[in-house]
Enzyme design. Structure first.
Site, PDB file in Angstrom:
ATOM      1  N   GLY A  33       1.182  -1.429   0.266  1.00  0.00           N
ATOM      2  CA  GLY A  33      -0.034   0.328   0.186  1.00  0.00           C
ATOM      3  C   GLY A  33       1.320   1.492   0.178  1.00  0.00           C
ATOM      4  N   ASN A  34      -0.166   2.639  -0.164  1.00  0.00           N
ATOM      5  CA  ASN A  34       0.792   3.411   0.016  1.00  0.00           C
ATOM      6  C   ASN A  34       0.043   4.316   1.344  1.00  0.00           C
ATOM      7  OD1 ASN A  34      -1.219   6.063  -1.021  1.00  0.00           O
ATOM      8  ND2 ASN A  34      -0.486   3.869  -2.498  1.00  0.00           N
ATOM      9  N   ARG A  35       1.047   5.358   1.713  1.00  0.00           N
ATOM     10  CA  ARG A  35       0.494   6.446   2.558  1.00  0.00           C
ATOM     11  C   ARG A  35      -0.761   7.345   2.640  1.00  0.00           C
ATOM     12  NH1 ARG A  35       4.054   6.240   6.672  1.00  0.00           N
ATOM     13  NH2 ARG A  35       5.642   5.610   6.342  1.00  0.00           N
ATOM     14  N   SER A  36      -1.325   7.056   0.924  1.00  0.00           N
ATOM     15  CA  SER A  36      -2.436   8.118   0.746  1.00  0.00           C
ATOM     16  C   SER A  36      -3.620   7.815   1.539  1.00  0.00           C
ATOM     17  CB  SER A  36      -2.764   7.861  -0.265  1.00  0.00           C
ATOM     18  OG  SER A  36      -4.073   8.748  -0.661  1.00  0.00           O
ATOM     19  N   ALA A  99      -4.030   7.350  -5.184  1.00  0.00           N
ATOM     20  CA  ALA A  99      -2.617   7.023  -4.881  1.00  0.00           C
ATOM     21  C   ALA A  99      -2.222   5.940  -6.016  1.00  0.00           C
ATOM     22  CB  ALA A  99      -1.919   7.565  -3.845  1.00  0.00           C
TER      23      ALA A  99
END
Ligand code: CTP
Ligand code: CA
Length: 222
Positions: A33-36, A99
């Site tokens: 995943g990512n930090r969005s 994102a």
């Protein structure tokens, strides 16, 4: 009363917005995943709906759904691509605030990966670039992209605007405090396909959304 007073400069427009970071399955219990946080996309959905647009929000997160907004839950980049492409012919504007993971595991495991060796390698493959595909297919739709950069913001954002055939590109320097992922505020520069640029100060994501919607309404009028 305040809601009734909102300017209706997006009345009757169909706007598709994507929000949040995609999650790419590694195995049944894990993802990349990512930090969005999805907050910018949700703020845009709330503001666009208040200004009269019919808003569909393709989202990977479960934040409170703004009034009047239709939600389409997705998880992965491939699901987001399907959700967006299948609706593209019916919309006036697409805002790609999500994102999207650039890569996904080639072969998500059906069973939980057990730990064995000291090192583990997971092979990744590139995801389709949804905004770029929209740029290739568009027939009159207005395309709004985002670019989160940590360096050379201006140059990379200009490149993305052109490479993806977008009409507006919202650039933010996520290395600055208070900007981008997970924050309540944002500081963006709005670039347009005609070479225009608008530098906005640090402000709330709702205020940024208002500014972006104003630029969209201007573009739709011309
Ligand atoms: N985007 C997309 N599909 C992808 C990757 C990105 O639609 N597979 C969209 C994003 O939603 C955003 C814009 O493209 O509106 C720019 O995303 P960004 O990650 O900044 O750019 P990339 O083209 O992925 O390049 P890089 O991450 O290498 O900077
Ligand atoms: Ca990317």
């Amino acid at each position: 009363a305040r809601v009734l007073q909102a300017k209706q400069d997006l009345a009757g427009k169909q706007i598709l917005i994507t929000a949040g970071g995609t999650r790419e399955a590694v195995d049944p219990v894990r993802f990349l995943g990512n930090r969005s946080s999805g907050k910018m996309g949700y703020a845009l959905a709330a503001v666009a709906a208040r200004r009269g647009a019919k808003v569909t929000l393709v989202s990977t997160v479960s934040l409170p759904v703004p009034a009047g907004v239709q939600i389409v839950p997705v998880e992965t980049a491939l699901e987001m691509r399907d959700a967006v492409l299948s609706r593209f012919n019916d919309v006036d504007v697409v805002i790609k605030a999500a994102a999207v993971a650039d890569y996904r595991p080639v072969a998500p495991q059906a069973q939980k990966i057990k730990k064995h060796d000291e090192h583990l390698t997971i092979e990744l493959v590139k995801n389709p670039d949804i905004l770029k595909e929209l740029g290739e297919r568009k027939r009159g739709q207005l395309l709004v992209g985002f670019a989160a950069e940590t360096h050379e913001v201006e140059r990379f954002a200009q490149e993305k605007l052109q490479k993806k055939n977008a009409d507006l590109l919202i650039a933010n320097d996520v290395a600055q405090p208070g900007v981008g992922f997970g924050t309540e505020t944002n500081q963006v520069t709005i670039l347009d396909r005609n070479g225009g640029r608008e530098d906005l100060p640090l402000m709330s994501k709702t205020e940024v959304a208002e500014a972006i919607c104003t630029r969209i309404a201007q573009f739709l009028r011309n």
